[in-house]
Design a protein around this motif. Structure first.
Motif, PDB file in Angstrom:
ATOM      1  N   ALA A 178      -0.600 -51.180  43.138  1.00 12.97           N
ATOM      2  CA  ALA A 178      -1.140 -51.829  41.945  1.00 12.97           C
ATOM      3  C   ALA A 178      -0.596 -51.202  40.669  1.00 12.97           C
ATOM      4  CB  ALA A 178      -2.669 -51.763  41.955  1.00 12.97           C
ATOM      5  N   ASP A 179      -0.159 -49.927  40.735  1.00 15.56           N
ATOM      6  CA  ASP A 179       0.358 -49.251  39.548  1.00 15.56           C
ATOM      7  C   ASP A 179       1.706 -49.799  39.095  1.00 15.56           C
ATOM      8  OD1 ASP A 179       1.280 -48.120  42.010  1.00 15.56           O
ATOM      9  OD2 ASP A 179       2.165 -46.458  40.884  1.00 15.56           O
ATOM     10  N   TRP A 180       2.331 -50.634  39.912  1.00 14.15           N
ATOM     11  CA  TRP A 180       3.596 -51.262  39.531  1.00 14.15           C
ATOM     12  C   TRP A 180       3.386 -52.533  38.699  1.00 14.15           C
ATOM     13  CZ3 TRP A 180       8.983 -50.689  40.990  1.00 14.15           C
ATOM     14  CH2 TRP A 180       9.273 -49.436  41.529  1.00 14.15           C
ATOM     15  N   PHE A 181       2.136 -52.905  38.502  1.00 12.91           N
ATOM     16  CA  PHE A 181       1.837 -54.161  37.809  1.00 12.91           C
ATOM     17  C   PHE A 181       1.055 -53.899  36.531  1.00 12.91           C
ATOM     18  CE2 PHE A 181       2.408 -55.054  42.263  1.00 12.91           C
ATOM     19  CZ  PHE A 181       3.228 -56.162  42.246  1.00 12.91           C
ATOM     20  N   ALA A 182       1.168 -54.847  35.602  1.00  5.58           N
ATOM     21  CA  ALA A 182       0.394 -54.760  34.368  1.00  5.58           C
ATOM     22  C   ALA A 182      -1.091 -54.800  34.697  1.00  5.58           C
ATOM     23  CB  ALA A 182       0.777 -55.915  33.443  1.00  5.58           C
ATOM     24  N   VAL A 226       2.369 -54.147  56.023  1.00  5.16           N
ATOM     25  CA  VAL A 226       1.294 -54.452  56.958  1.00  5.16           C
ATOM     26  C   VAL A 226       0.991 -55.947  56.932  1.00  5.16           C
ATOM     27  CG1 VAL A 226       0.271 -52.157  56.741  1.00  5.16           C
ATOM     28  CG2 VAL A 226      -0.526 -54.018  55.257  1.00  5.16           C
ATOM     29  N   LEU A 227       0.348 -56.423  57.986  1.00  6.52           N
ATOM     30  CA  LEU A 227      -0.075 -57.815  58.052  1.00  6.52           C
ATOM     31  C   LEU A 227      -1.008 -58.129  56.890  1.00  6.52           C
ATOM     32  CD1 LEU A 227      -0.119 -60.411  59.855  1.00  6.52           C
ATOM     33  CD2 LEU A 227      -2.188 -59.477  60.903  1.00  6.52           C
ATOM     34  N   GLY A 228      -0.741 -59.235  56.194  1.00  8.58           N
ATOM     35  CA  GLY A 228      -1.577 -59.641  55.071  1.00  8.58           C
ATOM     36  C   GLY A 228      -1.169 -59.063  53.737  1.00  8.58           C
ATOM     37  N   ALA A 229      -0.113 -58.231  53.710  1.00 10.80           N
ATOM     38  CA  ALA A 229       0.349 -57.662  52.439  1.00 10.80           C
ATOM     39  C   ALA A 229       0.756 -58.774  51.477  1.00 10.80           C
ATOM     40  CB  ALA A 229       1.521 -56.717  52.684  1.00 10.80           C
ATOM     41  N   ILE A 239       3.847 -63.504  47.868  1.00 11.09           N
ATOM     42  CA  ILE A 239       4.068 -63.904  49.257  1.00 11.09           C
ATOM     43  C   ILE A 239       3.079 -63.132  50.120  1.00 11.09           C
ATOM     44  CG2 ILE A 239       5.711 -64.025  51.168  1.00 11.09           C
ATOM     45  CD1 ILE A 239       7.959 -63.722  49.056  1.00 11.09           C
ATOM     46  N   VAL A 240       2.288 -63.848  50.909  1.00 11.05           N
ATOM     47  CA  VAL A 240       1.374 -63.202  51.845  1.00 11.05           C
ATOM     48  C   VAL A 240       2.095 -63.050  53.177  1.00 11.05           C
ATOM     49  CG1 VAL A 240      -0.859 -63.306  53.011  1.00 11.05           C
ATOM     50  CG2 VAL A 240      -0.606 -64.274  50.709  1.00 11.05           C
ATOM     51  N   PHE A 241       2.285 -61.821  53.628  1.00 14.17           N
ATOM     52  CA  PHE A 241       3.002 -61.568  54.877  1.00 14.17           C
ATOM     53  C   PHE A 241       2.124 -61.935  56.078  1.00 14.17           C
ATOM     54  CE2 PHE A 241       6.385 -58.206  53.574  1.00 14.17           C
ATOM     55  CZ  PHE A 241       7.191 -59.233  53.123  1.00 14.17           C
ATOM     56  N   LEU A 242       2.713 -62.732  56.976  1.00  7.38           N
ATOM     57  CA  LEU A 242       2.013 -63.195  58.169  1.00  7.38           C
ATOM     58  C   LEU A 242       2.614 -62.539  59.414  1.00  7.38           C
ATOM     59  CD1 LEU A 242       1.589 -66.939  57.133  1.00  7.38           C
ATOM     60  CD2 LEU A 242       0.029 -65.007  56.754  1.00  7.38           C
ATOM     61  N   PRO A 252       7.040 -54.426  45.545  1.00  8.20           N
ATOM     62  CA  PRO A 252       5.702 -53.818  45.530  1.00  8.20           C
ATOM     63  C   PRO A 252       4.621 -54.763  46.057  1.00  8.20           C
ATOM     64  CG  PRO A 252       6.393 -54.417  43.312  1.00  8.20           C
ATOM     65  CD  PRO A 252       7.583 -54.613  44.187  1.00  8.20           C
ATOM     66  N   VAL A 253       3.613 -54.174  46.694  1.00  4.69           N
ATOM     67  CA  VAL A 253       2.479 -54.903  47.251  1.00  4.69           C
ATOM     68  C   VAL A 253       1.280 -54.687  46.335  1.00  4.69           C
ATOM     69  CG1 VAL A 253       0.877 -55.041  49.192  1.00  4.69           C
ATOM     70  CG2 VAL A 253       3.327 -54.757  49.613  1.00  4.69           C
TER      71      VAL A 253
END
Length: 280
Positions: A178-182, A226-229, A239-242, A252-253
């Protein structure tokens, strides 16, 4: 004891609960995208929870039963016909030897699951019969002309009240990047009604909406996913990873979707709305 595949629609694959614990070797998990629907289908025909099923994208599957068997169709409610006669979903249905089973396109949802008594008994790869569409580990996609072997016969276990599933928001666990985002990015993620992109697949649910603003330039070194990232590439579109997601990634996630909610991603059609909410 086999199924003779006649047609497969957009995409039909063999899936089970996936091959967990191999990400450190670069092997995705795979497995049914709508795991609760696949589990229900197996339960209805009396299969072991690890039995493999068919995951059918937008209908179009047809096959001939080489022997009399029980089937159950769950997930997206594709109209089912056995020897030309309409049958139900979310319940066991008997298929006589030689009868043709057809799944038409569902009116809602994307992926239907077909369990047959005994399960689809293709040879396992790395402990699983799941097809991974990223690296193509496991059995190939199901194709017309295939003959799929079956396991030993089982007895059905119908449910008096099949579970009712309703659409809802996808619950998020914030972070780990989260620190990679505004500061406003997570609020924007949860306040926006996102639209599902046509490029979505078993690897990830791609969403369109206002870009999520970054606080840093450049990209991360590749790290485990991880799943759901919820990964955010430079476009700012999440993009939600499945199930077939790559084991590593460099974008970044911002958050991770609660695993119990991922079945909604499996059934979301292009153009449909998706909303998020934070947990707690």
């Amino acid at each position: 004891m086999t199924l003779a595949v006649l047609s497969t629609g957009v995409l039909t694959t063999v899936q089970d609960r996936g091959r967990r614990g191999l990400a450190h070797l670069g092997v995705p998990r795979a497995g049914a995208l709508d795991a609760p629907a696949a589990a229900l289908a197996n339960r209805l025909v009396g299969n072991h929870p690890d039995a493999a099923v068919l995951e059918v994208t937008l209908g179009g599957l047809s096959f001939r039963a080489g022997t009399g068997l029980w089937i159950a169709v769950t997930g997206a409610p594709a109209p089912v016909r056995v020897a030309g006669r309409a049958r139900g979903v979310q319940r066991p249905e008997w298929v006589p030897a030689g009868a043709v089973v057809t799944l038409d396109p569902p009116a809602i949802g994307v992926r239907s699951y077909v369990a047959v008594s005994g399960g689809i008994a293709v040879p396992p790869v790395l402990g699983s019969r799941a097809t991974d569409t990223l690296a193509w580990v496991g059995p190939p996609r199901v194709a017309p002309g295939d003959r799929l072997p079956l396991g030993g016969a089982t007895e059905p276990r119908p449910l008096d009240t099949p579970p009712v599933r309703r659409p809802g928001e996808l619950r998020l666990h914030p972070g780990p990047r989260a620190d990679w985002f505004a500061p406003a990015a997570l609020d924007r993620l949860t306040a926006t009604t996102w639209r599902v992109e046509p490029a979505s697949d078993r690897i990830g649910l791609r969403l369109a909406g206002p870009p999520l603003p970054r606080s840093r330039e450049g990209e991360l070194a590749s790290e485990g996913m991880v799943l759901g990232a919820v990964q955010v590439p430079p476009s700012g579109q999440p993009i939600v990873f499945l199930a077939d997601h790559p084991p590593t990634g460099g974008y970044p996630v911002i958050a991770v979707v609660e695993e119990a909610d991922l079945w909604r991603c499996a059934q979301a059609r292009p153009g449909e709305p998706i909303r998020f909410t934070t947990t707690g």
